[in-house]
Design a protein around this motif. Structure first.
Motif, mmCIF file in Angstrom:
data_model
loop_
_atom_site.group_PDB
_atom_site.id
_atom_site.type_symbol
_atom_site.label_atom_id
_atom_site.label_comp_id
_atom_site.label_asym_id
_atom_site.label_seq_id
_atom_site.Cartn_x
_atom_site.Cartn_y
_atom_site.Cartn_z
ATOM 1 N N LEU A 17 -2.768 3.671 -2.372
ATOM 2 C CA LEU A 17 -3.208 2.771 -3.436
ATOM 3 C C LEU A 17 -2.345 1.513 -3.484
ATOM 4 O O LEU A 17 -1.160 1.555 -3.136
ATOM 5 C CB LEU A 17 -3.133 3.483 -4.793
ATOM 6 C CG LEU A 17 -4.071 4.676 -4.977
ATOM 7 C CD1 LEU A 17 -3.813 5.348 -6.315
ATOM 8 C CD2 LEU A 17 -5.528 4.226 -4.884
ATOM 9 N N PRO A 18 -2.933 0.404 -3.947
ATOM 10 C CA PRO A 18 -2.139 -0.829 -4.075
ATOM 11 C C PRO A 18 -1.100 -0.689 -5.201
ATOM 12 O O PRO A 18 -1.457 -0.375 -6.335
ATOM 13 C CB PRO A 18 -3.178 -1.895 -4.434
ATOM 14 C CG PRO A 18 -4.500 -1.294 -4.121
ATOM 15 C CD PRO A 18 -4.345 0.180 -4.286
ATOM 16 N N GLY B 256 -5.999 -6.041 -10.886
ATOM 17 C CA GLY B 256 -4.683 -5.474 -11.162
ATOM 18 C C GLY B 256 -3.574 -6.482 -10.927
ATOM 19 O O GLY B 256 -2.590 -6.540 -11.678
ATOM 20 N N THR C 255 0.858 -1.177 0.000
ATOM 21 C CA THR C 255 0.000 0.000 0.000
ATOM 22 C C THR C 255 0.901 1.236 0.000
ATOM 23 O O THR C 255 1.727 1.400 0.911
ATOM 24 C CB THR C 255 -0.909 0.027 1.234
ATOM 25 O OG1 THR C 255 -1.738 -1.138 1.236
ATOM 26 C CG2 THR C 255 -1.779 1.273 1.239
ATOM 27 N N ALA D 269 -3.278 -0.244 -8.993
ATOM 28 C CA ALA D 269 -4.713 -0.520 -9.161
ATOM 29 C C ALA D 269 -5.522 0.613 -8.534
ATOM 30 O O ALA D 269 -5.674 0.683 -7.314
ATOM 31 C CB ALA D 269 -5.057 -1.854 -8.518
ATOM 32 N N ASP E 253 -11.646 -4.152 -9.055
ATOM 33 C CA ASP E 253 -11.119 -4.787 -7.850
ATOM 34 C C ASP E 253 -9.600 -4.815 -7.971
ATOM 35 O O ASP E 253 -9.066 -5.109 -9.042
ATOM 36 C CB ASP E 253 -11.675 -6.217 -7.739
ATOM 37 C CG ASP E 253 -11.351 -6.888 -6.413
ATOM 38 O OD1 ASP E 253 -10.141 -7.085 -6.131
ATOM 39 O OD2 ASP E 253 -12.287 -7.228 -5.671
ATOM 40 N N TRP E 254 -8.890 -4.538 -6.899
ATOM 41 C CA TRP E 254 -7.424 -4.486 -6.970
ATOM 42 C C TRP E 254 -6.838 -5.832 -7.398
ATOM 43 O O TRP E 254 -5.765 -5.878 -8.012
ATOM 44 C CB TRP E 254 -6.828 -4.065 -5.619
ATOM 45 C CG TRP E 254 -6.904 -5.128 -4.547
ATOM 46 C CD1 TRP E 254 -7.889 -5.304 -3.639
ATOM 47 C CD2 TRP E 254 -5.941 -6.163 -4.306
ATOM 48 N NE1 TRP E 254 -7.613 -6.389 -2.827
ATOM 49 C CE2 TRP E 254 -6.418 -6.933 -3.214
ATOM 50 C CE3 TRP E 254 -4.729 -6.521 -4.887
ATOM 51 C CZ2 TRP E 254 -5.733 -8.027 -2.706
ATOM 52 C CZ3 TRP E 254 -4.039 -7.616 -4.382
ATOM 53 C CH2 TRP E 254 -4.541 -8.352 -3.312
ATOM 54 N N TYR F 33 -9.401 -0.205 -11.898
ATOM 55 C CA TYR F 33 -9.871 -1.588 -11.847
ATOM 56 C C TYR F 33 -11.090 -1.654 -10.929
ATOM 57 O O TYR F 33 -11.177 -0.911 -9.941
ATOM 58 C CB TYR F 33 -8.790 -2.516 -11.291
ATOM 59 C CG TYR F 33 -7.590 -2.693 -12.178
ATOM 60 C CD1 TYR F 33 -7.553 -3.710 -13.128
ATOM 61 C CD2 TYR F 33 -6.487 -1.839 -12.073
ATOM 62 C CE1 TYR F 33 -6.445 -3.889 -13.954
ATOM 63 C CE2 TYR F 33 -5.378 -2.005 -12.896
ATOM 64 C CZ TYR F 33 -5.365 -3.027 -13.830
ATOM 65 O OH TYR F 33 -4.267 -3.192 -14.645
#
Length: 355
Positions: free
Chosen positions: A19-20, A48, A13, A78, A44-45, A42
């Motif tokens: 963000l991821p 990604g 993170t 993502a 959902d992460w 996306y």
């Protein structure tokens, strides 16, 4: 996934952006892993993550087939849908990417990809030296879309030579589906070669390019199934489906878009329908080949261009192998890649015995 073949996957993170940030290193068998930084929305992460795993494996294939002493990696940030990427947040994201790349201590170098630019690589370069594709005036190799388009043109010449006995593309009917950064440059190159063009894109504003170049304009699906000699997918992947393939009216498909096949079985379906498919990791290798040659190998621009033009020889050799052995070009390419990786892999250590 039924098997996991990546050497390392790092998910963090971003401490600034929240963000991821995902970095997938697929292989370093041939050398330091390289691959672009993708910044996109996306649902959902984990989507990604799937992208990072798939694209990094593709980079291993791309580097191996191009004869580069590098493995494959990929960075994906993502972003949730609807997030507005302000200049301040973009800078935070890029610095989070830089810290994640730096954590790998040189095992992987990133570069531009979907959603990022050479200028973004300069920002990443503020915090790590493991970055490619900065602007030329800052010591980088610049916009990768130019050599990617040039490499695609080289591949098309090879296919033309195989099918028609000459690499000259003058008068050849070519459909380019997706006229973004790479597709537009390729369309201009093809027009200069005298090709007869059909262009298609989801963005209706791109139609102005067809008017400028004297090309026909179609919606993307109609462009995919146009009556042409050569089809060039140059946008996002998954466009070659079991539904589309029977409707194709081209002799060959060769484009730089990543992951063009909706499923692996589509490669056999193309072969069954008499359509030559040159894998995207072969066609689209020009950008990474140029960047690696100029930035990592410290070659000249001429050295980089020579590496890009060598894609024509690679495709020609693969077409010859496929014809000689009765296999598909995709199978010949897979064998080439596996051979390179096997040759470079260290021999397993012998078990010592005592007593």
């Amino acid at each position: 996934m039924s098997t996991f073949e990546h050497e390392q996957v790092l998910i963090r993170t971003g401490r600034r952006s929240g963000l991821p940030v995902i970095v997938a290193v697929h292989s370093s068998t041939l050398g330091r892993a390289v691959g672009g930084c993708r910044l996109r929305h996306y649902d959902d992460w984990r989507d990604g993550l799937t992208d990072a795993l798939r694209l990094s494996a593709g980079m291993t294939a791309k580097c191996a087939a191009a004869g580069l002493d590098n493995g494959g990696g990929k960075t994906v940030v993502a972003m949730p849908g609807g997030l507005a990427l302000t200049p301040a947040l973009r800078r935070d994201v890029l610095h989070d990417v830089a810290d994640t790349v730096a954590f790998l201590n040189g095992r992987y170098a990133t570069g531009p990809d979907v959603g990022t630019t050479p200028d973004d690589m300069t920002v990443i370069g503020e915090r790590t030296g493991h970055v490619l594709g900065r602007p030329v005036d800052q010591g980088g190799s610049g916009d990768s879309s130019v050599p990617t388009a040039a490499g695609t043109l080289a591949a098309l010449r090879a296919v033309g030579g195989h099918l028609y006995g000459t690499p000259d593309l003058k008068g050849r009917r070519v459909a380019v589906v997706g006229v973004g950064s790479v597709g537009e440059k390729l369309a201009r190159m093809l027009a200069a070669e005298g090709a007869v063009l059909v262009l298609g894109d989801i963005d209706p504003a791109k139609r102005a390019l067809s008017t400028e170049l004297g090309a026909a304009w179609e919606e993307p699906e109609q462009a995919l199934t146009a009556d042409v000699d050569l089809l060039v997918p140059a946008a996002l992947g998954g466009v070659l489906t079991e539904r589309i393939v029977p409707r194709l009216r081209c002799a060959a498909v060769a484009g730089p878009a990543n992951n063009q096949l909706a499923t692996p079985a589509v490669a056999d379906l193309l072969h069954d329908h008499g359509v030559i498919w040159v894998p995207d990791y072969i066609v689209g290798a020009g950008g990474v080949a140029y960047a690696v040659t100029v930035e990592l190998r410290r070659g000249t621009a001429e050295d980089g261009l020579a590496r890009v033009q060598a894609i024509e020889n690679t495709v020609t050799d693969l077409l010859t192998t496929a014809r000689t052995t009765g296999t598909t070009l995709a199978e010949a390419a897979s064998e080439l890649i596996e051979l390179r990786l096997r040759s470079a892999a260290p021999a397993p250590a012998k078990e010592s015995r005592s007593g």
